[in-house]
Design an enzyme around this catalytic site. Structure first.
Site, PDB file in Angstrom:
ATOM      1  N   ASN A  41     -10.227  -0.576   0.335  1.00 56.05           N
ATOM      2  CA  ASN A  41      -8.655  -0.306   0.359  1.00 56.05           C
ATOM      3  C   ASN A  41      -8.038  -1.030  -1.023  1.00 56.05           C
ATOM      4  O   ASN A  41      -8.243  -2.011  -1.310  1.00 56.05           O
ATOM      5  CB  ASN A  41      -8.100  -1.267   1.459  1.00 56.05           C
ATOM      6  CG  ASN A  41      -6.376  -1.184   1.584  1.00 56.05           C
ATOM      7  OD1 ASN A  41      -5.907  -0.754   0.604  1.00 56.05           O
ATOM      8  ND2 ASN A  41      -5.995  -1.589   2.674  1.00 56.05           N
TER       9      ASN A  41
ATOM     10  N   CYS B  42       0.871  -1.263   0.127  1.00 51.43           N
ATOM     11  CA  CYS B  42      -0.146   0.087  -0.103  1.00 51.43           C
ATOM     12  C   CYS B  42       0.940   1.184  -0.065  1.00 51.43           C
ATOM     13  O   CYS B  42       0.300   2.446  -0.154  1.00 51.43           O
ATOM     14  CB  CYS B  42      -0.845  -0.053   1.203  1.00 51.43           C
ATOM     15  SG  CYS B  42      -1.898  -1.457   1.228  1.00 51.43           S
TER      16      CYS B  42
ATOM     17  N   HIS C  24      -3.481   6.876   3.048  1.00 45.28           N
ATOM     18  CA  HIS C  24      -3.878   5.565   2.322  1.00 45.28           C
ATOM     19  C   HIS C  24      -5.098   5.129   2.996  1.00 45.28           C
ATOM     20  O   HIS C  24      -5.422   5.459   4.249  1.00 45.28           O
ATOM     21  CB  HIS C  24      -2.835   4.681   2.861  1.00 45.28           C
ATOM     22  CG  HIS C  24      -3.345   3.189   2.572  1.00 45.28           C
ATOM     23  ND1 HIS C  24      -3.749   2.940   1.226  1.00 45.28           N
ATOM     24  CD2 HIS C  24      -3.197   2.023   3.299  1.00 45.28           C
ATOM     25  CE1 HIS C  24      -3.899   1.426   1.331  1.00 45.28           C
ATOM     26  NE2 HIS C  24      -3.688   0.974   2.481  1.00 45.28           N
TER      27      HIS C  24
HETATM   28  N1  ACO Z   1     -18.251  -9.300   9.702  1.00 39.44           N
HETATM   29  C1  ACO Z   1     -18.779  -9.637  10.930  1.00 39.44           C
HETATM   30  N2  ACO Z   1     -18.065 -10.070  11.933  1.00 39.44           N
HETATM   31  C2  ACO Z   1     -16.715 -10.010  11.563  1.00 39.44           C
HETATM   32  C3  ACO Z   1     -16.192  -9.675  10.397  1.00 39.44           C
HETATM   33  C4  ACO Z   1     -16.987  -9.338   9.333  1.00 39.44           C
HETATM   34  N3  ACO Z   1     -16.473  -9.095   7.827  1.00 39.44           N
HETATM   35  N4  ACO Z   1     -14.538  -9.849  10.612  1.00 39.44           N
HETATM   36  C5  ACO Z   1     -14.657 -10.199  11.789  1.00 39.44           C
HETATM   37  N5  ACO Z   1     -15.789 -10.316  12.461  1.00 39.44           N
HETATM   38  C6  ACO Z   1     -15.646 -10.744  13.872  1.00 39.44           C
HETATM   39  C7  ACO Z   1     -14.567 -11.451  14.408  1.00 39.44           C
HETATM   40  O1  ACO Z   1     -14.547 -12.794  14.264  1.00 39.44           O
HETATM   41  C8  ACO Z   1     -14.674 -10.890  15.814  1.00 39.44           C
HETATM   42  O2  ACO Z   1     -15.560 -11.851  16.500  1.00 39.44           O
HETATM   43  P1  ACO Z   1     -15.378 -12.448  17.953  1.00 39.44           P
HETATM   44  O3  ACO Z   1     -15.358 -11.296  18.915  1.00 39.44           O
HETATM   45  O4  ACO Z   1     -16.231 -13.584  18.178  1.00 39.44           O
HETATM   46  O5  ACO Z   1     -13.892 -13.126  17.957  1.00 39.44           O
HETATM   47  C9  ACO Z   1     -15.233  -9.633  16.006  1.00 39.44           C
HETATM   48  O6  ACO Z   1     -15.850  -9.233  14.609  1.00 39.44           O
HETATM   49  C10 ACO Z   1     -14.392  -8.502  16.307  1.00 39.44           C
HETATM   50  O7  ACO Z   1     -13.020  -8.782  15.281  1.00 39.44           O
HETATM   51  P2  ACO Z   1     -11.985  -7.734  15.448  1.00 39.44           P
HETATM   52  O8  ACO Z   1     -10.851  -8.299  14.352  1.00 39.44           O
HETATM   53  O9  ACO Z   1     -11.665  -7.517  16.845  1.00 39.44           O
HETATM   54  O10 ACO Z   1     -12.408  -6.250  14.825  1.00 39.44           O
HETATM   55  P3  ACO Z   1     -11.731  -5.187  14.645  1.00 39.44           P
HETATM   56  O11 ACO Z   1     -12.514  -3.963  15.496  1.00 39.44           O
HETATM   57  O12 ACO Z   1     -10.417  -5.170  14.939  1.00 39.44           O
HETATM   58  O13 ACO Z   1     -11.462  -4.691  13.291  1.00 39.44           O
HETATM   59  C11 ACO Z   1     -10.630  -4.621  11.030  1.00 39.44           C
HETATM   60  C12 ACO Z   1     -11.033  -5.662  12.203  1.00 39.44           C
HETATM   61  C13 ACO Z   1     -11.470  -4.068  10.553  1.00 39.44           C
HETATM   62  C14 ACO Z   1      -9.772  -5.732  10.089  1.00 39.44           C
HETATM   63  C15 ACO Z   1      -9.482  -3.739  11.728  1.00 39.44           C
HETATM   64  O14 ACO Z   1      -8.733  -4.579  12.679  1.00 39.44           O
HETATM   65  C16 ACO Z   1      -8.587  -3.173  10.916  1.00 39.44           C
HETATM   66  O15 ACO Z   1      -8.810  -2.372   9.986  1.00 39.44           O
HETATM   67  N6  ACO Z   1      -7.162  -3.588  10.654  1.00 39.44           N
HETATM   68  C17 ACO Z   1      -6.300  -3.078   9.735  1.00 39.44           C
HETATM   69  C18 ACO Z   1      -6.451  -3.693   8.448  1.00 39.44           C
HETATM   70  C19 ACO Z   1      -5.784  -2.849   7.321  1.00 39.44           C
HETATM   71  O16 ACO Z   1      -5.624  -1.620   7.533  1.00 39.44           O
HETATM   72  N7  ACO Z   1      -4.986  -3.718   6.681  1.00 39.44           N
HETATM   73  C20 ACO Z   1      -4.299  -3.040   5.735  1.00 39.44           C
HETATM   74  C21 ACO Z   1      -4.086  -3.899   4.436  1.00 39.44           C
HETATM   75  S1  ACO Z   1      -2.900  -2.889   3.764  1.00 39.44           S
HETATM   76  C22 ACO Z   1      -2.153  -3.644   2.623  1.00 39.44           C
HETATM   77  O17 ACO Z   1      -0.568  -3.593   2.349  1.00 39.44           O
HETATM   78  C23 ACO Z   1      -2.886  -4.752   1.750  1.00 39.44           C
END
Ligand code: ACO
Length: 330
Positions: A287, A116, A257
């Site tokens: 993203n 990214c 980003h």
């Molecule tokens: N729909 C419903 N529930 C979900 C989903 C979904 N799509 N995905 C996860 N859950 C559930 C999980 O299983 C978890 O359930 P549990 O509590 O029963 O275990 C619950 O929701 C909470 O999950 P968390 O992972 O704690 O959610 P969080 O608030 O951390 O948000 C997210 C997750 C959106 C992925 C966040 O952590 C994030 O944005 N991280 C950064 C991701 C990012 O920016 N990546 C960049 C990639 S860059 C590149 O180079 C490609």
């Protein structure tokens, strides 16, 4: 004679026509519009057509950037494509775009992988190469077809990503103090496992078993990435401002980003800069990795969010974990 400034002469972008909404996605995977919106700010993303390759999207964005710059493919002597989803592992997608676009055969063409942060790495590379005096006009493209590396059964990742492209034409200006006035790049190589595609490379070549295990799809430790992303983006923004003796409130627009609205909100709070000074389109594209910043930059310019004399801060993080920032005076 004062040194020439490196300036952005034109911008362009492209997003495929197919819109995949959260509501539609929740029919195939166990998620909901409410969950996706509140955790990421994403409402919909674009998905490339089956026969539409990364190079095709890159060509559309490049044509628009060239038209904006008032230049032809024949004027380009350096072509850099930032992507983690090349048309094929080799040759470089830059060479495929060169051929599709009609960029001359004496142009240097190569791909760059910094995930990214790829566009910022490519922009800095282009500026350094233009600075050598051996190149006149660079075409820098950030483009991704992430829909091909996302596991559409994995709700923790598939809701976050989309396809798209952005491009800029970079050249020289005799006006001092304009254009790219600074960059800061870095990487935390101890965080490789936070965000990676474990299968398909030299370490774990493709086998029937690796395909069955889904090793060729993107894997992410979302929570850890979130925390590190906020830290490194804040640091990258602060460092470059300090380096150039600037305060955050002197920035007219931050183009971060577009990974997650909550990450952008956290950076806004840390820099004590209102969210209105941040360009946000993650709601419409999700993203798009290396395409994210140039796509946002083009939209910001075309919607009048950037004016002559403005100071823009670009800031990104990505797999690697790479990070970077850039300051542009328009
Ligand atoms: N729909 C419903 N529930 C979900 C989903 C979904 N799509 N995905 C996860 N859950 C559930 C999980 O299983 C978890 O359930 P549990 O509590 O029963 O275990 C619950 O929701 C909470 O999950 P968390 O992972 O704690 O959610 P969080 O608030 O951390 O948000 C997210 C997750 C959106 C992925 C966040 O952590 C994030 O944005 N991280 C950064 C991701 C990012 O920016 N990546 C960049 C990639 S860059 C590149 O180079 C490609």
């Amino acid at each position: 004679m004062s040194p020439l400034s490196t300036v952005i002469l034109g911008t362009g972008s492209y997003a495929p026509g197919r819109i995949l909404s959260n509501a539609e996605l929740s029919q195939t995977v166990d998620t909901s519009d409410e969950w996706i919106r509140t955790r990421s700010g994403i409402r919909e993303r674009r998905i490339a057509a089956p026969g539409e390759a990364t190079s095709d999207m890159g060509v559309h964005a490049a044509r628009r950037a060239l038209a904006d710059a008032g230049l032809q493919p024949a004027d380009i002597d350096l072509l850099i494509v930032a992507t983690i989803t090349p048309d094929m592992p080799m040759p470089a997608t830059a060479c495929i775009i060169q051929q599709k676009l009609g960029v001359p055969t004496n142009a240097a063409c190569f791909d760059l992988n910094a995930a990214c942060t790829g566009f910022l790495y490519a922009l800095d590379t282009a500026c350094a190469m233009l600075g050598s005096g051996r190149y006149r006009h660079a075409l820098v493209i950030g483009v991704e077809k992430l829909s091909t590396i996302v596991d559409w059964k994995d709700r923790t990742t598939c809701v976050l990503f989309g396809d798209g492209a952005g491009a800029v034409v970079v050249g020289k200006s005799p006006v001092p103090g304009l254009g790219l006035i600074g960059t800061k790049l870095g990487a935390l190589g101890d965080s490789v496992d936070l965000l990676c595609i474990p299968g398909g490379g030299s370490n774990a070549p493709a086998t029937a078993a690796s395909i069955a295990a889904g090793s060729h799809f993107l894997k992410m430790k979302g929570k850890e990435v979130f925390k590190l992303a906020v830290r490194v983006m804040d640091e990258a923004a602060r460092d470059i401002l300090e380096q150039h003796h600037l305060r955050a409130d002197q920035i007219s627009l931050v183009i971060p980003h577009q990974a997650n609205l909550r990450i952008i909100e956290a950076i806004s709070a840390y820099l004590e800069l209102p969210l209105e000074r941040f360009f946000v389109n993650v709601d419409r594209y999700g993203n798009t990795s290396a395409a994210s910043i140039p796509l946002a930059l083009d939209e910001a310019r075309r919607t009048g969010r950037i004016k002559s004399g403005d100071l823009t801060l670009l800031v990104a993080f990505g797999a690697g974990l790479t990070y970077g920032s850039a300051l542009i005076r328009w």
